[in-house]
Design a protein around this motif. Structure first.
Motif, PDB file in Angstrom:
ATOM      1  N   ARG A 274       0.674  -1.214  -0.048  1.00  0.00           N
ATOM      2  CA  ARG A 274      -0.096  -0.061  -0.052  1.00  0.00           C
ATOM      3  C   ARG A 274       0.868   1.293   0.066  1.00  0.00           C
ATOM      4  NH1 ARG A 274      -5.489  -0.960   3.374  1.00  0.00           N
ATOM      5  NH2 ARG A 274      -5.673   1.154   2.875  1.00  0.00           N
ATOM      6  N   LEU A 275       1.966   1.230   0.651  1.00  0.00           N
ATOM      7  CA  LEU A 275       3.042   2.486   0.674  1.00  0.00           C
ATOM      8  C   LEU A 275       3.279   2.635  -0.787  1.00  0.00           C
ATOM      9  CD1 LEU A 275       4.476   4.440   2.240  1.00  0.00           C
ATOM     10  CD2 LEU A 275       6.278   2.704   2.328  1.00  0.00           C
ATOM     11  N   GLN A 276       3.548   1.550  -1.297  1.00  0.00           N
ATOM     12  CA  GLN A 276       4.210   1.661  -2.576  1.00  0.00           C
ATOM     13  C   GLN A 276       3.181   2.236  -3.684  1.00  0.00           C
ATOM     14  OE1 GLN A 276       5.461  -2.095  -4.723  1.00  0.00           O
ATOM     15  NE2 GLN A 276       7.509  -0.946  -4.724  1.00  0.00           N
ATOM     16  N   GLN A 277       1.884   1.931  -3.365  1.00  0.00           N
ATOM     17  CA  GLN A 277       0.766   2.542  -4.414  1.00  0.00           C
ATOM     18  C   GLN A 277       0.449   3.758  -3.987  1.00  0.00           C
ATOM     19  OE1 GLN A 277      -0.290   0.567  -6.761  1.00  0.00           O
ATOM     20  NE2 GLN A 277       1.002  -1.119  -5.835  1.00  0.00           N
ATOM     21  N   ASP A 278       0.673   4.175  -2.776  1.00  0.00           N
ATOM     22  CA  ASP A 278       0.374   5.658  -2.338  1.00  0.00           C
ATOM     23  C   ASP A 278       1.221   6.831  -2.825  1.00  0.00           C
ATOM     24  OD1 ASP A 278      -0.530   7.707  -0.944  1.00  0.00           O
ATOM     25  OD2 ASP A 278      -0.548   6.825   0.952  1.00  0.00           O
ATOM     26  N   PRO A 279       0.582   7.631  -3.479  1.00  0.00           N
ATOM     27  CA  PRO A 279       1.146   8.812  -4.366  1.00  0.00           C
ATOM     28  C   PRO A 279       1.933   9.817  -3.241  1.00  0.00           C
ATOM     29  CG  PRO A 279      -1.298   9.007  -4.469  1.00  0.00           C
ATOM     30  CD  PRO A 279      -1.003   7.645  -3.916  1.00  0.00           C
ATOM     31  N   ASP A 280       1.470   9.642  -2.049  1.00  0.00           N
ATOM     32  CA  ASP A 280       1.935  10.577  -0.826  1.00  0.00           C
ATOM     33  C   ASP A 280       3.205   9.739  -0.361  1.00  0.00           C
ATOM     34  OD1 ASP A 280      -0.023  12.403  -1.325  1.00  0.00           O
ATOM     35  OD2 ASP A 280      -1.243  11.270   0.314  1.00  0.00           O
TER      36      ASP A 280
END
Length: 432
Positions: A274-280
């Motif tokens: 999810r971190l990898q997918q998160d634009p932030d």
RNA sequence: GUGGCCGUAGCUCAGCUGGUUAGAGCGCCAGGUUGUGGCCCUGGAGGUCGGGGGUUCAAGUCCCCUCGGUCACCCCA
């Protein structure tokens, strides 16, 4: 007077001004990145009681401790005295062991959970190599008092974000769990007593491949059957298409592993996904659950981490959960987890602007001193950095040199009066 | 801690099989040109050849020890 050898002790280094600027800048980036997550900086002494550094929890590193002799020793030591009786202190070999003492000592004043950040030098009496020093700086973050894998996921996120903010990319994060390793060993027919010897060999897989690992297992008397079974089990685990697949296979192949362990790894992997997918979130990293990473330190009890960069020698950061270590100092178990960045291993990879030295105030030694000093002071009063440099015969060459040094502009004093300030054309080597 | 390779000016290096006062480039310093810039010219300082011992008429060059670097092992940030 005889000329002495002026090089610093083996495995230690002098730091030039530009290097120190660069390091300070990088430390600033890391600190800012970590502070955002609520990690608070603490400091502990370089020295610790020798018994704390020799408890057996530090694994191999304990053999590398620099020991400090007791003060006031009689100059003649009788031969019956054991070396251990002459030593009461040692230089810390990591920041984790001191942290557990710190926590036990100050626990009453600390929040729960407590997020600690430590940046400082540690010492190991190793044989130096590229990326390996006898004195080096570690940047640790640790969460004490949080038993759940939120700690693991957050520590990984904070570290990845800190590295990204320093321009250290790409980074590959690998996650494993000591308890999974233990179960793999058991499943392959290795008794608990010989587990660490087994794991040390397995850890070399990426370096020496299966032929090497199997040969070494046989050499260490595990027998051909154990070696073959290890290859079969680990290969099946490692050939999983993703973390979820790997963990499903583990449940099957490694019957001894607790659901909690696999569930924890799944949570951490999911958080990283999810971190990898998160634009932030930070970009430029990849991750994997890797059943072959081991890590040497004896004190890890749960998940373990290793972060690598293609250009760095060894790993760039490493850490894990050490639930038993605080209890050694406190007498009461406190769950804990931490990651350490090897500062020396990222400092050359980080993208840092070269230092700017401001205004070079070129003066004539023949001029009156008071006027020269006050000319520079006027520039500083305007909030700028001003450095007095004596005028050389060849001003052209001098200005070029000043630019290379990092000055951005200059003024020439004549009779102590400043002329027009002019920008220095950049003569710095590009990429600085 | 074990083994391999390496160690010549501040930096990067040359110095053939041992043979006069050990060299170059860059950098540094002084000066010339310039006159508030990257060019050019002249001159200078700086090396007990990492340190110590040995072989030899003679050692930067060969041997041993030691210190440091590097690589592999060990281990690790």
């Amino acid at each position: 007077m005889a000329k002495l050898d002026n090089s610093p002790p083996r495995g230690t280094r002098d730091m030039l001004p530009d290097e120190v600027s660069r390091r300070e800048l990088l430390i600033g980036r890391l600190v800012s990145a970590y502070e955002v997550f609520g990690f608070r900086r603490i400091e502990t002494p370089a020295l610790e009681d020798i018994s704390r550094l020799s408890s057996g929890e530090g694994g191999e590193n304990e053999k590398l401790v620099y020991k400090v002799l007791k003060r006031g020793l009689d100059p003649v030591v009788d031969t019956g005295t054991s070396p251990d009786d002459l030593v009461d202190l040692g230089l810390r070999f990591d920041l984790t062991v001191p942290l557990t003492r710190f926590y036990a000592n100050n626990q009453a004043q600390l929040p729960a959970p407590f997020r600690a950040m430590q940046i400082g030098p540690v010492w190991r009496a190793e044989r130096p190599q590229r990326g390996r020093f006898r004195q080096f700086t570690q940047c640790d973050i640790d969460t004490l008092g949080e038993p759940g894998v939120l700690a693991e996921a957050e520590l990984l996120e904070a570290t990845l974000s800190a590295l990204a903010s320093a321009g250290v990319e790409p980074v590959e994060a690998r996650v494993n769990d000591r308890r999974l390793l233990a179960a793999i060993a058991t499943a392959c027919g290795v008794g608990a007593g010989r587990r660490s010897s087994f794991l040390v060999t397995l850890d070399k897989l990426d370096k020496i491949g299966w032929p090497g690992v199997k040969a070494e297992l046989v050499e260490r008397d595990f027998g051909a059957a154990v070696a073959e079974e290890t290859e079969r089990v680990v290969t099946l685990l490692a050939s999983a298409v993703d973390a979820g697949d790997m963990l499903a296979r583990a449940a099957d192949l490694v019957p001894g592993v607790a659901d909690e362990v696999l569930g924890g790894l799944a949570s951490t992997a999911d958080a990283l996904e999810r971190l990898q997918q998160d634009p932030d979130g930070p970009s430029g990293f990849s991750y994997a659950v890797d059943p072959t990473i081991v890590r040497g330190l004896g004190y890890y009890t749960g998940q373990i981490f290793e972060l690598r960069h293609p250009k760095a020698a060894g790993s760039v950061a490493g850490g894990g959960r050490y639930d038993g270590l605080v209890g050694r100092s406190l007498g009461r178990q406190v769950p804990a987890c931490g990651i350490s960045i090897g500062f020396e291993r990222i400092v050359d990879l980080a993208e840092m602007a070269p230092p700017e030295l401001g205004v070079a105030v070129v003066y004539d030694r023949a001029d009156e001193l008071g006027a020269t000093l006050s000319a520079a002071r006027r520039i500083r009063a305007a909030g700028r950095r001003a450095t007095l440099v004596p005028k050389r015969s060849n001003l052209r060459a001098q200005l070029d040199g000043l630019s290379r040094e990092g000055f951005t502009s200059f003024v020439v004093l004549e009779g102590g009066e400043a002329g027009e300030e002019r920008a220095l054309r950049s003569a710095r080597p590009s990429g600085g």
